[in-house]
Design an enzyme around this catalytic site. Structure first.
Site, PDB file in Angstrom:
ATOM      1  N   ASN A  91     -35.107  26.132 -15.525  1.00 42.75           N
ATOM      2  CA  ASN A  91     -35.344  27.261 -14.627  1.00 42.75           C
ATOM      3  C   ASN A  91     -36.168  28.378 -15.253  1.00 42.75           C
ATOM      4  O   ASN A  91     -36.953  29.027 -14.572  1.00 42.75           O
ATOM      5  CB  ASN A  91     -33.996  27.822 -14.159  1.00 42.75           C
ATOM      6  CG  ASN A  91     -34.145  29.182 -13.519  1.00 42.75           C
ATOM      7  OD1 ASN A  91     -34.675  29.314 -12.425  1.00 42.75           O
ATOM      8  ND2 ASN A  91     -33.676  30.214 -14.208  1.00 42.75           N
ATOM      9  N   TYR A 157     -50.333  30.535 -14.339  1.00 42.14           N
ATOM     10  CA  TYR A 157     -49.030  30.322 -13.712  1.00 42.14           C
ATOM     11  C   TYR A 157     -49.077  29.139 -12.741  1.00 42.14           C
ATOM     12  O   TYR A 157     -48.238  28.229 -12.802  1.00 42.14           O
ATOM     13  CB  TYR A 157     -48.591  31.585 -12.975  1.00 42.14           C
ATOM     14  CG  TYR A 157     -47.278  31.445 -12.249  1.00 42.14           C
ATOM     15  CD1 TYR A 157     -46.072  31.488 -12.945  1.00 42.14           C
ATOM     16  CD2 TYR A 157     -47.236  31.263 -10.868  1.00 42.14           C
ATOM     17  CE1 TYR A 157     -44.856  31.348 -12.289  1.00 42.14           C
ATOM     18  CE2 TYR A 157     -46.024  31.125 -10.203  1.00 42.14           C
ATOM     19  CZ  TYR A 157     -44.838  31.170 -10.916  1.00 42.14           C
ATOM     20  OH  TYR A 157     -43.647  31.031 -10.249  1.00 42.14           O
TER      21      TYR A 157
END
Length: 247
Positions: A91, A157
């Protein structure tokens, strides 16, 4: 209780989606290695509260995903417990200010990839060795709809999240023979501190493109992860679940 008797490793547990993952998994009777970069009083108190409330074993583990030596040391701690690891949730991740490709230094791209991709792969490689021996496991990678749709700006990203989706599909193919399932979740814009780096203009554009016209809540991402971690998804692998409000 969907995860009773199971043990999970969850990274990035101290806030946002990771905090909701910790709460949701504990509520479903999962024992957890709760990973975070550094200790805080708030995080320690949360672990104590969840441990007491749900009668589960939650152990904090602190390490920096940017440092491979720290990942190795953390995994040694887990391995020394001689426990099965049933679930891994990758995560933890970082984002960066929105910038066009031509204005983004290569060093910044490397830094984001190190956290969002390479560190996750290193961690997964360690955990998979245990899962192969057990011949069971569920790996869940938290990606992003940005890695699917290719949003403008933030090449580092977007690319790192797309790489995790590619790795998810590849590992699902390779590990299925060991009864290890590998899936990913692609959240839409979610109410975490990551949105603080978005301008109001970009945020409004995203909300306009979302059918439900609101931000996602971290617990909604955690619920999807609970499904993928549990036997309810026992015939699912190599999938990418969009949890994006119908973008």
């Amino acid at each position: 209780m969907l995860l009773q008797g199971k043990t999970a490793i969850i990274t990035g547990c101290s806030k946002g989606i990771g905090k909701s993952l910790l709460q949701t998994f504990a509520q479903n009777q999962c024992n957890i290695w709760a990973c975070s970069r550094k200790p805080t009083e708030e995080f320690e108190v949360l672990i104590e509260q969840l441990t007491s409330k749900y009668n589960v074993n939650i152990r904090p583990l602190y390490f920096d995903l940017a440092e491979e030596s720290e990942i190795k040391e953390a995994m040694s701690t887990i391995f020394s417990s001689k426990q099965n690891i049933d679930i891994l949730v990758n995560n933890a991740g970082v984002t960066s200010p929105n910038a066009l490709f031509l204005m983004t230094p290569i060093q910044k791209m490397k830094e984001v990839f190190q956290i969002n991709f390479f560190s996750q792969i290193i961690l997964t490689q360690y955990v998979t060795r245990l899962m192969v021996k057990q011949k069971s496991g569920s790996i869940i990678n938290i990606s992003s709809i940005a890695g699917i749709d290719g949003d403008p700006g933030q090449l580092e990203y977007v690319s790192s999240k797309a790489a995790m989706i590619g790795a998810t599909k590849k590992l699902a193919n390779e590990l299925a023979t060991y009864n290890i399932r590998v899936n990913a979740i692609a959240p839409g814009i979610t109410e975490t501190d990551m949105i603080d780096q978005m301008s109001n203009e970009i945020l409004n554009v995203n909300l306009t493109q979302t059918n439900m016209k609101r931000l996602g809540h971290p617990n909604e991402i955690a619920s999807a992860a609970l499904f993928l971690a549990s036997s309810m998804s026992s015939f699912m692998t190599g999938q990418v679940l969009r949890v994006d409000g119908g973008r």
